[in-house]
Design an enzyme around this catalytic site. Structure first.
Site, short mmCIF file in Angstrom:
data_model
loop_
_atom_site.label_atom_id
_atom_site.label_comp_id
_atom_site.label_asym_id
_atom_site.label_seq_id
_atom_site.Cartn_x
_atom_site.Cartn_y
_atom_site.Cartn_z
N MET A 92 17.61 -8.53 31.48
CA MET A 92 17.90 -9.78 32.17
C MET A 92 17.28 -11.01 31.51
SD MET A 92 19.90 -8.63 34.39
CE MET A 92 20.17 -9.97 35.55
N LEU A 95 19.15 -14.09 25.13
CA LEU A 95 18.55 -14.06 23.79
C LEU A 95 18.98 -15.30 23.01
CD1 LEU A 95 19.17 -10.27 23.24
CD2 LEU A 95 16.94 -11.36 23.49
N ASN A 109 26.06 -5.08 24.25
CA ASN A 109 25.71 -5.30 25.66
C ASN A 109 26.78 -4.68 26.53
OD1 ASN A 109 24.41 -6.57 27.95
ND2 ASN A 109 26.06 -8.07 27.95
N HIS A 111 28.57 -5.29 30.30
CA HIS A 111 28.71 -6.30 31.35
C HIS A 111 29.69 -5.76 32.41
CE1 HIS A 111 28.73 -10.25 33.16
NE2 HIS A 111 30.05 -10.15 33.23
C1 GRF Z 1 24.85 -2.90 34.95
O1 GRF Z 1 25.80 -3.17 35.94
C2 GRF Z 1 25.19 -3.60 33.66
O2 GRF Z 1 26.58 -3.71 33.46
C3 GRF Z 1 24.59 -4.96 33.85
O3 GRF Z 1 23.39 -4.72 34.54
C4 GRF Z 1 23.49 -3.50 35.28
C5 GRF Z 1 22.37 -2.64 34.82
O4 GRF Z 1 22.29 -1.43 35.54
N1 GRF Z 1 24.42 -5.63 32.59
P1 GRF Z 1 21.38 -0.26 35.02
O5 GRF Z 1 19.96 -0.84 34.89
O6 GRF Z 1 21.91 0.22 33.73
O7 GRF Z 1 21.42 0.78 36.10
#
Ligand code: GRF
Length: 218
Positions: A92, A95, A109, A111
């Site tokens: 979170m 970058l 990444n 998403h």
């Molecule tokens: C996932 O929904 C991913 O797509 C997003 O953040 C969430 C992370 O979930 N970027 P986790 O930590 O992998 O369970």
């Protein structure tokens, strides 16, 4: 042949990291997870990685004066571990261009939307509010703009009557756990080529058929 060295960056639960760990643990997998880094001390994913015998590090962004020094520390750890591919998995922190350029086309990444729709946070709330019939998820190469970059893999998930953000998120997450390992495998097999900001996949086959939602009543 040497396996591709992958590092995973997380901030929380780490379920996608877990899916990557599980897939890479298969015999003959072309990649191995060598390092998991979290910017949060209490990220649940850290325990899961440790239980799997993976090296973990915590690099807390608040311990650094600015974004650059945080990213320099991150970069140094990644390089020391011999990282060849970085997977952001619920990491979170945005970058900077410096970091993205340094790991250009070696930084991916996941998403939870069908990009380029619904970049940013609260994707499921926004998909439901928009009334779209399909949601989904995307694995992409990272570029400096948020949730932008050449798309590697996607999964489309139907939105069902009565869905709320939690129910939809769970349905999408199950497919995230399929398309992220797939993307890493394709990368590790050297089957991805970025041309004009689009990804060409060597030997890729598209699914047959068309998804329509709702089904027409007969
Ligand atoms: C996932 O929904 C991913 O797509 C997003 O953040 C969430 C992370 O979930 N970027 P986790 O930590 O992998 O369970």
């Amino acid at each position: 042949m040497a396996r591709l060295k992958v590092a995973v960056l997380i901030s929380g639960r780490g379920s996608n990291m877990g899916a990557l760990l599980d897939d890479c643990a298969r015999p003959d997998h072309p990649a191995e997870i060598v390092l998991v880094i979290s910017n949060m001390t209490d990220a649940a994913g850290l325990q899961r990685a440790q239980a799997a015998g993976i090296a973990t590090q915590v690099i807390v962004h608040r311990d650094y004066a600015d974004r650059e020094s945080f990213e320099k520390a991150l970069d140094a750890s990644l390089r020391a571990g011999g990282t060849e591919l970085i997977c952001l998995a619920g990491f979170m922190r945005l970058l900077t261009e410096w970091f993205v350029e340094r790991w250009y086309d070696r930084l991916i990444n996941i998403h939870p939307s069908l990009l380029p729709a619904f970049r940013g946070l609260d994707t499921h709330e926004r998909a439901l509010a928009a009334g779209v019939r399909f949601a989904g998820c995307t694995v992409h190469f990272v570029r400096p703009a948020m949730d932008a970059g050449p798309i590697i893999t996607q999964a489309a998930v139907p939105i069902l009557p009565g869905d709320d953000p939690e129910r939809l998120a769970a349905r999408v997450l199950a497919t995230e756990h399929e398309i992220y390992p797939l993307a890493v495998r394709l990368f590790a097999e050297d089957r991805l080529k970025v041309e004009d900001e689009r990804v060409l996949i060597d030997g890729a086959q598209a699914p047959a058929g068309t998804l329509i939602n709702p089904l027409a009543e007969i």
